[in-house]
Motif scaffolding. Structure first.
Motif, PDB file in Angstrom:
ATOM      1  N   UNK A 167       0.826  -1.208   0.000  1.00 17.25           N
ATOM      2  CA  UNK A 167       0.000   0.000   0.000  1.00 17.25           C
ATOM      3  C   UNK A 167       0.859   1.256   0.000  1.00 17.25           C
ATOM      4  N   UNK A 168       1.892   1.273   0.836  1.00 18.13           N
ATOM      5  CA  UNK A 168       2.777   2.437   0.911  1.00 18.13           C
ATOM      6  C   UNK A 168       3.513   2.631  -0.416  1.00 18.13           C
ATOM      7  N   UNK A 169       3.993   1.554  -0.989  1.00 21.02           N
ATOM      8  CA  UNK A 169       4.685   1.643  -2.278  1.00 21.02           C
ATOM      9  C   UNK A 169       3.776   2.248  -3.347  1.00 21.02           C
ATOM     10  N   UNK A 170       2.533   1.793  -3.400  1.00 14.24           N
ATOM     11  CA  UNK A 170       1.592   2.297  -4.397  1.00 14.24           C
ATOM     12  C   UNK A 170       1.352   3.797  -4.214  1.00 14.24           C
ATOM     13  N   UNK A 171       1.182   4.215  -2.978  1.00 11.47           N
ATOM     14  CA  UNK A 171       0.899   5.632  -2.714  1.00 11.47           C
ATOM     15  C   UNK A 171       2.103   6.514  -3.020  1.00 11.47           C
ATOM     16  N   UNK A 172       3.294   6.075  -2.629  1.00 14.82           N
ATOM     17  CA  UNK A 172       4.482   6.905  -2.830  1.00 14.82           C
ATOM     18  C   UNK A 172       4.915   6.936  -4.296  1.00 14.82           C
ATOM     19  N   UNK A 173       4.553   5.926  -5.052  1.00 16.16           N
ATOM     20  CA  UNK A 173       4.926   5.905  -6.470  1.00 16.16           C
ATOM     21  C   UNK A 173       4.228   7.011  -7.251  1.00 16.16           C
ATOM     22  N   UNK A 174       3.184   7.602  -6.665  1.00 16.19           N
ATOM     23  CA  UNK A 174       2.457   8.680  -7.346  1.00 16.19           C
ATOM     24  C   UNK A 174       3.005  10.071  -6.996  1.00 16.19           C
ATOM     25  N   UNK A 175       4.044  10.126  -6.164  1.00 24.44           N
ATOM     26  CA  UNK A 175       4.664  11.417  -5.828  1.00 24.44           C
ATOM     27  C   UNK A 175       5.583  11.865  -6.957  1.00 24.44           C
ATOM     28  N   UNK A 176       5.629  13.187  -7.159  1.00 31.16           N
ATOM     29  CA  UNK A 176       6.580  13.758  -8.118  1.00 31.16           C
ATOM     30  C   UNK A 176       7.973  13.896  -7.508  1.00 31.16           C
ATOM     31  N   UNK A 177       8.009  14.222  -6.231  1.00 30.72           N
ATOM     32  CA  UNK A 177       9.278  14.388  -5.515  1.00 30.72           C
ATOM     33  C   UNK A 177       9.117  13.782  -4.116  1.00 30.72           C
ATOM     34  N   UNK A 178      10.150  13.093  -3.656  1.00 31.78           N
ATOM     35  CA  UNK A 178      10.098  12.496  -2.326  1.00 31.78           C
ATOM     36  C   UNK A 178      11.366  12.849  -1.559  1.00 31.78           C
ATOM     37  N   UNK A 179      11.189  13.403  -0.371  1.00 27.66           N
ATOM     38  CA  UNK A 179      12.316  13.566   0.550  1.00 27.66           C
ATOM     39  C   UNK A 179      11.890  13.068   1.924  1.00 27.66           C
ATOM     40  N   UNK A 180      12.836  12.470   2.619  1.00 24.27           N
ATOM     41  CA  UNK A 180      12.595  11.918   3.946  1.00 24.27           C
ATOM     42  C   UNK A 180      13.627  12.479   4.909  1.00 24.27           C
ATOM     43  N   UNK A 181      13.359  12.294   6.197  1.00 30.61           N
ATOM     44  CA  UNK A 181      14.201  12.931   7.211  1.00 30.61           C
ATOM     45  C   UNK A 181      15.381  12.058   7.653  1.00 30.61           C
ATOM     46  N   UNK A 182      15.198  10.747   7.616  1.00 26.83           N
ATOM     47  CA  UNK A 182      16.240   9.865   8.140  1.00 26.83           C
ATOM     48  C   UNK A 182      16.837   8.974   7.051  1.00 26.83           C
ATOM     49  N   UNK A 183      18.090   8.614   7.258  1.00 25.77           N
ATOM     50  CA  UNK A 183      18.745   7.665   6.347  1.00 25.77           C
ATOM     51  C   UNK A 183      17.989   6.341   6.339  1.00 25.77           C
ATOM     52  N   UNK A 184      17.483   5.936   7.505  1.00 25.44           N
ATOM     53  CA  UNK A 184      16.728   4.686   7.587  1.00 25.44           C
ATOM     54  C   UNK A 184      15.483   4.739   6.705  1.00 25.44           C
ATOM     55  N   UNK A 185      14.908   5.931   6.531  1.00 23.13           N
ATOM     56  CA  UNK A 185      13.739   6.079   5.654  1.00 23.13           C
ATOM     57  C   UNK A 185      14.135   5.889   4.193  1.00 23.13           C
ATOM     58  N   UNK A 186      15.337   6.340   3.821  1.00 25.67           N
ATOM     59  CA  UNK A 186      15.829   6.085   2.470  1.00 25.67           C
ATOM     60  C   UNK A 186      15.932   4.585   2.208  1.00 25.67           C
ATOM     61  N   UNK A 187      16.399   3.859   3.222  1.00 21.16           N
ATOM     62  CA  UNK A 187      16.511   2.404   3.092  1.00 21.16           C
ATOM     63  C   UNK A 187      15.135   1.765   2.891  1.00 21.16           C
ATOM     64  N   UNK A 188      14.120   2.293   3.591  1.00 20.73           N
ATOM     65  CA  UNK A 188      12.762   1.793   3.409  1.00 20.73           C
ATOM     66  C   UNK A 188      12.286   2.055   1.979  1.00 20.73           C
ATOM     67  N   UNK A 189      12.530   3.268   1.482  1.00 21.83           N
ATOM     68  CA  UNK A 189      12.129   3.597   0.109  1.00 21.83           C
ATOM     69  C   UNK A 189      12.788   2.646  -0.896  1.00 21.83           C
ATOM     70  N   UNK A 190      14.085   2.400  -0.697  1.00 21.01           N
ATOM     71  CA  UNK A 190      14.800   1.507  -1.624  1.00 21.01           C
ATOM     72  C   UNK A 190      14.241   0.088  -1.562  1.00 21.01           C
ATOM     73  N   UNK A 191      13.849  -0.338  -0.358  1.00 24.81           N
ATOM     74  CA  UNK A 191      13.270  -1.680  -0.221  1.00 24.81           C
ATOM     75  C   UNK A 191      11.934  -1.785  -0.950  1.00 24.81           C
ATOM     76  N   UNK A 192      11.292  -0.635  -1.165  1.00 25.33           N
ATOM     77  CA  UNK A 192      10.021  -0.602  -1.903  1.00 25.33           C
ATOM     78  C   UNK A 192      10.231  -0.409  -3.400  1.00 25.33           C
ATOM     79  N   UNK A 193      11.498  -0.270  -3.808  1.00 25.45           N
ATOM     80  CA  UNK A 193      11.801  -0.038  -5.214  1.00 25.45           C
ATOM     81  C   UNK A 193      11.680   1.410  -5.624  1.00 25.45           C
TER      82      UNK A 193
END
Length: 380
Positions: A167-193
């Motif tokens: 569900x999170x992957x589907x929702x975030x894939x519709x963003x034009x730009x994504x920035x997160x606050x933590x390095x760990x959040x970047x790792x989550x994004x990468x795990x979602x492709x």
């Protein structure tokens, strides 16, 4: 340009209030018309606080009832308190908002008009909390063709539950730009492709120290003091504060009521909080934003892990600035002679501030290009 932001802006929490203020204030200094979407679904209503369970280990049958019953007197007191009134006034005076929305359906039926929509900052995507599962905080109401971006959004955990990943992957894939606050959040994004995410700073770092000083309540304190900001009534923090006070001949000031502080400021709000940090000799907390403002005002501070599993944000902040030793582990003691070298800290911090501002510029330039394309489409 019209900009709307959505975040947890009205929850009676100093950090939440000030990060909402900071993003809106910075975008306004760039010359834009910026408002915060006044989103208050059922789980953010002032009465929901009476029955909410923030820690998942207590969110179980029978245990949940006992937990809420134990918290109820304190929460009723909060709703009637002077502090609750102060937060309402802060919102009225410093957080310009849209009309009130109470559901994703209401947002979809009549979305607030904007050229750019920012989701963030703070724990808007925390899967432990209801907002981490709410499509509104993933901008699912934004009209087609408008720019959708996040700014310093936080998951506050190191990994998502498997039940939410699709569900999170589907929702975030519709963003034009994504920035997160933590390095760990970047790792989550990468795990979602999702590979287009970047890491930026919490919005409180977008404003200068002088801007925060101008906002601070003008309070004079006669004592040298250690400021304690402890959400969990942590015994380790208590012991550390008492020990440091004895070593430094400082008083102990606390944001919350405690049995060991010389003064408590439990009825104070965001403006007084800034002043308390600004004038402190030392700061001991388990708060991300107490740590952030300690850095802004170049204070000697220590931060302890929270009982809840939301410690990645403190870890990432201290590590990224080369001060990982300020995150206190179970076996470490705070040392009064251990000084933070703020010249070195700002050598790390200033490029991160520049990168964060450049990210915002990139989003706004993209929105301007998008607006021009729309005009050309209409013209031809």
């Amino acid at each position: 340009m019209k900009i709307k932001t959505i975040t947890c802006h009205d929850v009676g929490n100093v950090g939440a209030s000030l990060q909402a203020y900071a993003l809106r204030a910075y975008l306004s200094t760039l010359g834009h018309d910026v408002r915060i979407i006044d989103y208050k679904p059922g789980f953010k209503s002032k009465y929901h606080i009476l029955f909410q369970v923030n820690n998942p280990k207590f969110d179980k049958p029978f245990i949940r009832f006992a937990y809420c019953a134990a918290k109820l007197p304190e929460r009723i007191k909060w709703l009637k308190s002077e502090k609750h009134k102060i937060f309402r006034e802060f919102k009225q005076n410093y957080l310009p908002t849209t009309k009130l929305y109470n559901s994703i359906d209401a947002l979809r039926a009549d979305p607030p008009e904007a050229d750019v929509y920012f989701a963030g900052s703070d724990q808007i995507w925390n899967p432990v909390l209801p907002n981490g599962k709410d499509p509104s905080f993933y901008l699912d109401f934004v009209p087609q063709g408008k720019i959708k971006a996040s700014y310093a959004a936080s998951f506050s955990v190191s990994e998502l539950p498997e039940t939410l990943t699709s569900e999170v992957k589907s929702r975030l894939s519709r963003f034009d730009y994504i920035s997160v606050r933590e390095k760990s959040a970047l790792d989550i994004l990468k795990s979602l492709g999702i590979t287009n995410g970047v890491q930026v700073l919490d919005p409180v770092f977008l404003l200068s120290r002088a801007e925060w000083e101008n906002l601070a309540e003008n309070i004079t304190f006669k004592d040298k003091y250690i400021l304690v900001y402890d959400f969990d009534r942590c015994n380790k923090i208590k012991k550390a504060a008492i020990k440091l006070a004895a070593e430094t001949d400082c008083k102990i000031y606390s944001i919350f009521e405690t049995d060991y502080a010389h003064r408590c400021f439990s009825t104070k709000g965001p403006l007084e909080f800034i002043s308390l940090v600004k004038n402190a000799e030392y700061i001991i907390s388990n708060s991300f934003h107490a740590s952030a403002f300690s850095i802004i005002f170049e204070k000697q501070f220590w931060v302890f892990n929270r009982e809840e599993d939301i410690n990645t944000r403190m870890c990432d902040l201290t590590e990224s600035l080369g001060i990982a030793d300020r995150l206190v582990s179970d076996k470490e003691n705070i040392l009064k002679d251990s000084k933070i070298d703020y010249k070195r800290v700002y050598e790390n911090l200033n490029p991160m501030i520049d990168f964060s501002k450049n990210y915002i510029d990139k989003v706004l330039k993209g929105a301007k290009k998008n607006e021009q394309q729309e005009k050309n489409t209409v013209r031809y």
